[in-house]
Scaffold this active site. Structure first.
Site, short mmCIF file in Angstrom:
data_model
loop_
_atom_site.label_atom_id
_atom_site.label_comp_id
_atom_site.label_asym_id
_atom_site.label_seq_id
_atom_site.Cartn_x
_atom_site.Cartn_y
_atom_site.Cartn_z
N ASN A 99 0.85 -1.20 0.00
CA ASN A 99 0.00 0.00 0.00
C ASN A 99 0.88 1.24 0.00
O ASN A 99 2.01 1.20 0.49
CB ASN A 99 -0.88 -0.01 1.26
CG ASN A 99 -1.80 1.19 1.35
OD1 ASN A 99 -2.37 1.61 0.33
ND2 ASN A 99 -1.93 1.76 2.52
N HIS A 126 0.89 5.15 1.43
CA HIS A 126 0.20 5.95 2.45
C HIS A 126 0.83 7.34 2.51
O HIS A 126 2.06 7.46 2.54
CB HIS A 126 0.30 5.25 3.81
CG HIS A 126 -0.46 5.94 4.88
ND1 HIS A 126 -1.83 5.84 5.00
CD2 HIS A 126 -0.06 6.78 5.87
CE1 HIS A 126 -2.23 6.56 6.03
NE2 HIS A 126 -1.18 7.15 6.56
N SER A 175 4.86 6.75 2.40
CA SER A 175 5.45 5.46 2.75
C SER A 175 4.81 4.37 1.88
O SER A 175 3.60 4.38 1.68
CB SER A 175 5.15 5.08 4.20
OG SER A 175 5.45 6.14 5.08
N ASP A 201 -2.26 0.17 8.25
CA ASP A 201 -1.08 1.02 8.00
C ASP A 201 0.09 0.70 8.92
O ASP A 201 0.85 1.59 9.31
CB ASP A 201 -1.45 2.51 8.14
CG ASP A 201 -2.50 2.94 7.11
OD1 ASP A 201 -2.54 2.34 6.02
OD2 ASP A 201 -3.28 3.86 7.41
C1 GRF Z 1 -2.87 8.93 -2.24
O1 GRF Z 1 -2.48 10.07 -1.54
C2 GRF Z 1 -2.57 7.69 -1.45
O2 GRF Z 1 -1.41 7.80 -0.70
C3 GRF Z 1 -3.75 7.60 -0.55
O3 GRF Z 1 -4.84 8.00 -1.36
C4 GRF Z 1 -4.39 8.86 -2.39
C5 GRF Z 1 -4.82 8.25 -3.69
O4 GRF Z 1 -4.58 9.07 -4.77
N1 GRF Z 1 -3.84 6.29 0.05
P1 GRF Z 1 -4.83 8.51 -6.25
O5 GRF Z 1 -6.25 7.95 -6.29
O6 GRF Z 1 -3.80 7.49 -6.55
O7 GRF Z 1 -4.71 9.73 -7.13
#
Ligand code: GRF
Length: 192
Positions: A112, A114, A141, A150
């Site tokens: 994932n 984050h 991260s 997370d």
């Molecule tokens: C990103 O900031 C990611 O880290 C978080 O959600 C957002 C998703 O953005 N988990 P996208 O849909 O990839 O533009």
């Protein structure tokens, strides 16, 4: 390492819920010679996810699954992943929490991204929390997905400075740019 072609790359599914900028970025990365993964399936929990448009644009199979009944949905999801021979999963803005049963089936094969310097700010609203706490730095991260939200082992992080004038919005934009660099790097780190 053996030369990777579209055929012997690691079959990967990307799970999204929103804009899908990380999905688009991963698709473009997957098409490069150095990428160990191919993107073969897009999963979304909502028809409203803008990122689903990349399915048509890049001719990648998609499936929308309503997670209202998590047990039934995850059973369908597991079948789907099996049918498509998916070996690896990238969560990219996916807003549903997967059950520990599901995660166990893909143990060590779900990652994932984050938008914080984990372990700081697990969960939502990471940028406003970092600003409220007057943090000097934030970042993003890439980590393994485990049963605890997370909290899995961190693969790579990128740190960025928080400026006085930063707002949650400006920070989100800056961090997202870094996410697009970090996610492919983390995948290369895992498989090289
Ligand atoms: C990103 O900031 C990611 O880290 C978080 O959600 C957002 C998703 O953005 N988990 P996208 O849909 O990839 O533009």
């Amino acid at each position: 390492m053996a030369k990777l072609t579209g055929l012997n790359k690691i079959k990967t599914a990307v799970f999204i819920s929103g804009t899908g900028s990380n999905l688009k970025n991963l698709i473009n990365f997957s098409k490069t010679k150095k990428s160990p993964i191919s993107i073969d399936l897009i999963i979304s929990n909502t028809i409203k996810a803008k990122g689903l448009s990349y399915s048509n644009q890049y001719k990648i199979k998609k499936k929308i699954l309503n997670f209202k009944n998590i047990k039934i949905t995850e059973k369908r999801l597991l079948n789907l992943l099996k049918q498509n021979k998916i070996q690896f999963i990238c969560l990219a803005g996916f807003m549903k929490i997967l059950s520990s049963k599901f995660i166990k089936q893909f143990n060590g094969k779900i990652i994932n991204i984050h938008p914080s310097l984990l372990p700081r700010y697990k969960g939502l609203n990471t940028h406003s929390r970092a600003i409220q706490n007057k943090d000097k730095f934030t970042g993003c991260s890439v980590h393994y997905v485990t049963e605890q939200l997370d909290s899995g082992k961190i693969i790579l992080q990128k740190k960025i400075k928080i400026l006085k004038k930063d707002t949650p919005k400006s920070l989100a934009e800056k961090v997202l740019k870094q996410e697009h660099k970090l996610y492919p790097k983390a995948i290369l780190k895992i498989f090289n």
